[in-house]
Design an enzyme around this catalytic site. Structure first.
Site, PDB file in Angstrom:
ATOM      1  CE  LYS A  45      -4.325   0.740   1.626  1.00  0.00           C
ATOM      2  NZ  LYS A  45      -5.065   0.769   0.360  1.00  0.00           N
TER       3      LYS A  45
HETATM    4  N1  PMP Z   1      -6.232  -3.631  -3.807  1.00  0.00           N
HETATM    5  C1  PMP Z   1      -5.872  -2.346  -3.750  1.00  0.00           C
HETATM    6  C2  PMP Z   1      -4.980  -1.789  -4.798  1.00  0.00           C
HETATM    7  C3  PMP Z   1      -6.372  -1.525  -2.719  1.00  0.00           C
HETATM    8  O1  PMP Z   1      -6.032  -0.235  -2.663  1.00  0.00           O
HETATM    9  C4  PMP Z   1      -7.252  -2.076  -1.760  1.00  0.00           C
HETATM   10  C5  PMP Z   1      -7.811  -1.202  -0.676  1.00  0.00           C
HETATM   11  N2  PMP Z   1      -7.002  -1.201   0.460  1.00  0.00           N
HETATM   12  C6  PMP Z   1      -7.588  -3.436  -1.856  1.00  0.00           C
HETATM   13  C7  PMP Z   1      -7.049  -4.191  -2.902  1.00  0.00           C
HETATM   14  C8  PMP Z   1      -8.479  -4.094  -0.848  1.00  0.00           C
HETATM   15  O2  PMP Z   1      -7.823  -4.230   0.397  1.00  0.00           O
HETATM   16  P1  PMP Z   1      -8.628  -4.214   1.755  1.00  0.00           P
HETATM   17  O3  PMP Z   1      -9.697  -5.221   1.641  1.00  0.00           O
HETATM   18  O4  PMP Z   1      -7.613  -4.567   2.785  1.00  0.00           O
HETATM   19  O5  PMP Z   1      -9.180  -2.836   1.930  1.00  0.00           O
END
Ligand code: PMP
Length: 304
Positions: free
Chosen positions: A155
């Protein structure tokens, strides 16, 4: 207007006094990483529940390790300060929480070597993120960044330029959201969410080795599909063309929650309506994330 409080330089302060300078490295080069967390207001329990708080901070600390950002907090300390911040803002509505860890030095070089690191956390009331209930999406011509280029699985703030370009392209072409392929041509994820396909009653989703972010919503859906509905998930590479023939498709993400996809590149998915399995998983996810499901209450951290 009421004051909004944020966490900045080790304290909870009025957001108006926070003003990072234009020389800041995170601003100049995107040298940072972040999390997106939701807290759901449960009217019946008169309680604000933060969803999988500890797991989000575990992922943030892991991202920090990769990016050499040393923020000097334990996972529990991060959880505690977030609960304090939510209390201080006195939120009684569903909230999005954004912790950011970054290189805070003003030196000109784009290096991760220096040891000036910052942590900031802000929050805001937040409703539905998806532009509509069921999405019409398109495969973007931008490829997802490979983990050996910019590690999207951390992230990293910088990886969101890749997301933003994909989103811009497909929205300008009249779609609601983008699906990335990897450099090798496998289905990867959305611009800010993971993707699942339903085929013959099973869930199929791309593996971490296809450069996805290992989503916490993805993990939750895999777990509840099995424990609550006896549905197995296969993690394997998916080709673009397979998407067109899926029985159902949906996105998962903290902001996106569980959101159905009803067409890809103008090909109608299944019946063109929200699928049965998607609907079931969406309802169960919403119920457990908002603290309505005693069986899964361990996922929820109460604020008050
Ligand atoms: N992929 C990306 C590129 C994201 O930014 C996110 C959002 N955090 C997700 C997948 C989904 O992750 P999560 O379920 O932990 O929010």
């Amino acid at each position: 207007m009421d004051k909004t409080y944020v966490y900045y330089k080790g304290q909870i302060v009025d957001e108006n006094i926070v003003n990072p300078g234009i020389r800041n490295k995170a601003f100049n080069y995107g040298l940072g990483c972040f999390e997106g967390i939701r807290a759901y207001w449960n009217e019946e329990a008169s309680q604000l529940y933060v969803f999988r708080l500890y797991d989000h901070y575990k992922r943030l600390l892991n991202s920090c390790k990769v990016l050499n950002i040393n923020i000097q907090y334990t996972c529990q300390e991060l959880c505690d300060l977030t609960v304090e911040l939510l209390k201080k803002n006195n939120y009684k509505t569903t909230v999005y929480i954004r912790p950011l860890a970054y290189k805070s030095s003003n030196a000109i070089s784009p290096t991760l070597l220096d040891n000036e690191n910052g942590l900031a956390v802000y929050c805001q009331p937040f409703g539905r993120y998806a532009s509509k209930e069921a999405l019409d999406v398109s495969v973007t011509s931008w490829k997802r960044v490979n983990n050996n280029m910019i590690p999207g699985r951390t992230k990293a703030t910088a990886a969101y330029l890749n997301s933003a370009l994909a989103h811009l392209e497909v929205c300008q072409n009249g779609f609601d959201e983008a699906i990335f392929l990897t450099g090798e041509g496998n289905v990867c994820e959305g611009s800010g969410e993971n993707i699942f396909m339903v085929r013959d009653g099973k869930l199929i989703t791309p593996p971490p080795s296809d450069n996805i972010l290992e989503g916490i919503t993805r993990d939750t859906v895999i777990k509840i599909a099995k424990s609550d509905f006896g549905i197995d998930t296969v993690e394997r590479s998916i080709s673009r063309v397979e998407l067109y023939g899926a029985d159902e498709l949906f996105f998962t993400g903290t902001a996106m929650e569980v959101t159905p996809i009803v067409s890809v590149d103008r090909r109608v998915i299944g019946s063109g309506k929200i699928g049965t399995i998607t609907k079931m998983l969406k309802e169960q996810y919403m119920s457990l994330a908002s603290g309505d499901c005693q069986k899964h209450i361990k996922y929820c951290t109460p604020v008050y």
